[in-house]
Design an enzyme around this catalytic site. Structure first.
Site, mmCIF file in Angstrom:
data_model
loop_
_atom_site.group_PDB
_atom_site.id
_atom_site.type_symbol
_atom_site.label_atom_id
_atom_site.label_comp_id
_atom_site.label_asym_id
_atom_site.label_seq_id
_atom_site.Cartn_x
_atom_site.Cartn_y
_atom_site.Cartn_z
ATOM 1 N N ARG A 49 104.453 63.925 117.505
ATOM 2 C CA ARG A 49 104.301 65.017 116.536
ATOM 3 C C ARG A 49 103.457 66.203 116.980
ATOM 4 O O ARG A 49 103.251 67.119 116.182
ATOM 5 C CB ARG A 49 103.706 64.471 115.230
ATOM 6 C CG ARG A 49 104.470 63.322 114.582
ATOM 7 C CD ARG A 49 105.870 63.689 114.214
ATOM 8 N NE ARG A 49 106.498 62.683 113.349
ATOM 9 C CZ ARG A 49 107.783 62.614 113.092
ATOM 10 N NH1 ARG A 49 108.596 63.504 113.637
ATOM 11 N NH2 ARG A 49 108.267 61.694 112.296
ATOM 12 N N ASN A 79 111.443 67.201 118.936
ATOM 13 C CA ASN A 79 111.499 67.938 117.663
ATOM 14 C C ASN A 79 110.074 68.284 117.224
ATOM 15 O O ASN A 79 109.481 67.670 116.346
ATOM 16 C CB ASN A 79 112.277 67.162 116.591
ATOM 17 C CG ASN A 79 111.968 65.683 116.543
ATOM 18 O OD1 ASN A 79 111.343 65.123 117.442
ATOM 19 N ND2 ASN A 79 112.397 65.036 115.478
ATOM 20 N N ASP A 136 116.902 65.239 119.962
ATOM 21 C CA ASP A 136 116.723 64.165 118.991
ATOM 22 C C ASP A 136 116.291 64.699 117.630
ATOM 23 O O ASP A 136 115.512 65.642 117.534
ATOM 24 C CB ASP A 136 115.694 63.152 119.465
ATOM 25 C CG ASP A 136 115.584 61.994 118.503
ATOM 26 O OD1 ASP A 136 116.573 61.260 118.353
ATOM 27 O OD2 ASP A 136 114.520 61.843 117.876
ATOM 28 N N ASN A 261 116.226 57.076 109.863
ATOM 29 C CA ASN A 261 117.523 57.627 110.261
ATOM 30 C C ASN A 261 117.811 57.288 111.717
ATOM 31 O O ASN A 261 117.062 57.695 112.588
ATOM 32 C CB ASN A 261 117.533 59.148 110.083
ATOM 33 C CG ASN A 261 118.916 59.738 110.251
ATOM 34 O OD1 ASN A 261 119.917 59.064 110.085
ATOM 35 N ND2 ASN A 261 118.965 61.013 110.583
ATOM 36 N N ASP A 288 111.473 54.101 118.002
ATOM 37 C CA ASP A 288 111.652 55.308 117.177
ATOM 38 C C ASP A 288 110.452 55.475 116.252
ATOM 39 O O ASP A 288 110.586 55.781 115.068
ATOM 40 C CB ASP A 288 112.963 55.251 116.388
ATOM 41 C CG ASP A 288 113.345 56.612 115.790
ATOM 42 O OD1 ASP A 288 112.673 57.615 116.107
ATOM 43 O OD2 ASP A 288 114.314 56.660 114.998
ATOM 44 N N PHE A 306 112.712 60.969 106.543
ATOM 45 C CA PHE A 306 113.143 59.855 107.384
ATOM 46 C C PHE A 306 112.042 59.492 108.377
ATOM 47 O O PHE A 306 111.402 60.367 108.952
ATOM 48 C CB PHE A 306 114.393 60.234 108.179
ATOM 49 C CG PHE A 306 115.641 60.393 107.359
ATOM 50 C CD1 PHE A 306 116.262 59.290 106.796
ATOM 51 C CD2 PHE A 306 116.204 61.648 107.180
ATOM 52 C CE1 PHE A 306 117.426 59.438 106.056
ATOM 53 C CE2 PHE A 306 117.374 61.800 106.445
ATOM 54 C CZ PHE A 306 117.986 60.701 105.871
#
Length: 401
Positions: A49, A79, A136, A261, A288, A306
């Site tokens: 993150r 991301n 991703d 997800n 994940d 998610f």
């Protein structure tokens, strides 16, 4: 010194790891039959993150959580904000990694600018500083863009790593389009939204001759498509996650910690995934690990974002639910957690290991997590196995107090 601790280490790594263990005087109290030495795990799919969303997790806290889970190498998804689509944007992440990571943290570069699927990122500029390329969090919707990406990645000797999701098939869904969704009036995500894009990409990879890796597969159709693609000579690998191997949508509860997800699927999908790891169709187990704030995950199945955390509990859950139940051997588990991911992404082991008490019973309590994320559907479960120490590159990076 005679090594009395148990160990489950492939022959090619034994001398390096056991020599390192023998030289570390502070570890000699673990040299009894009570403990087991395992190779440092490698997770090819985590979200730390940072930069951009450090209220959810930071590279420092994510790496510490990984070390607690026995991981010494992790691959971080792109991301982020800014998206690592150029060397300038990537450098912000690299600087934080160099400053704060206690283990090996290897970033992915984005496939497209801003992960928008419209224009290739500066793959040439990033190639020496990323482990592979991925968008991703989003499926690449245009086949011609995926083909361009695979051609470019092949020229650079890199792998394309794909989150497969057909946007036109999502229809606002947020859990599996199965019995639970219908019974509780939830919008479902169909399995085809995953496997149709995998089928498309396997065809492109075959045409181009590219290296292709599929993220977090969750459906029986995905397993069969990848199984057949491998038989057809496609250079494809894939991963699934512990929650897809242990849980299914019949177990869902109306809480955000059950929302991820892809979603938890039908029990028949879980069974197909287990068969896929047994027969070698599935190459890696990745977590994940996707932390969010507690406030975000307190909004229930529909409104929560998610993502769940899992890097601190992955081995415990797999050992308890698969190894001890004789679904797979410990050696097979380590193949999926250590050997295959490192071989596929060309990641060295160095002197990396962890020391486990594989008889210790533990109740999973998110309050104990080193991760800033606390949302896990495994909360309250009793598992077997507790990590005592993790060593990365000759240094102790985690020790249970």
């Amino acid at each position: 010194m005679e090594i009395k601790a148990n160990y489950c280490i492939p022959t090619k790594y034994q001398k390096t790891i056991l020599d390192s263990f023998s030289k570390m005087e502070s570890l000699q109290k673990y040299n009894t039959n009570q403990y087991t030495i395992l190779l440092g795990f490698c997770d090819v799919h985590v979200h730390f993150r940072e930069p951009g969303f450090s209220y959810k997790e930071t590279i420092k806290t994510g790496a510490l959580a990984a070390a607690r889970g026995g991981y010494t190498s992790v691959l971080t998804m792109p991301n982020l904000n800014p998206v690592p689509d150029s060397i300038e944007n990537l450098q912000q992440q690299l600087d934080i990694i160099n400053q704060d990571a206690c283990i090996e943290v290897l970033p992915y570069g984005a496939i497209t600018v801003g992960e928008k699927g419209e224009e290739l990122s500066d793959m040439d500029g990033m190639k020496d500083n990323v482990v592979a390329f991925s968008d991703d969090g989003r499926g690449l919707q245009r086949a011609e863009m995926m083909e361009k990406a695979m051609i470019k990645a092949k020229s650079l000797g890199k792998i394309i790593v794909a989150h497969c999701e057909v946007n036109s098939l999502l229809n606002g869904g947020y859990i599996h389009d199965g019995k639970y969704a219908k019974l509780h009036n939830h919008k479902g995500i169909c399995s085809a939204s995953e496997y149709e894009q995998i089928a498309r990409d396997c065809e492109i990879a075959k045409k181009v001759g590219a290296k292709y890796h599929v993220c977090h597969i969750s459906t029986k159709e995905s397993v069969e498509i990848i199984r057949q693609a491998k038989k057809d000579g496609v250079d494809v690998t894939c991963e699934t996650a512990p929650h897809y191997l242990i849980l299914d949508d019949s177990m869902l509860k109306e809480e955000g910690k059950w929302k991820m997800n892809p979603p938890l699927r039908d029990i028949s999908d879980k069974e197909a995934l287990i068969q896929g790891i047994i027969d070698g169709t599935i190459d890696c187990i990745a977590t994940d690990h996707a932390p969010h704030s507690q406030e975000e995950k307190a909004k229930g199945l529909e409104k929560s974002p998610f993502g769940i955390v899992g890097i601190e509990t992955a081995f415990q859950e797999l050992y308890t639910n698969l190894v001890l139940k004789n679904v797979i051997t410990l050696e097979k588990a380590l193949e999926l957690l250590v050997v295959n991911p490192r071989n596929r992404f060309n990641i060295a082991l160095n002197e990396d290991f962890s020391i486990w008490d594989l008889n210790k019973k533990v109740i999973i309590d998110p309050k104990d997590f080193l991760s800033m994320g606390k949302a896990t559907p495994f909360e309250g479960n009793e598992v077997i196995g507790e990590n005592q120490v993790t060593v990365y590159n000759g240094n102790i990076v985690y020790r249970k107090i």
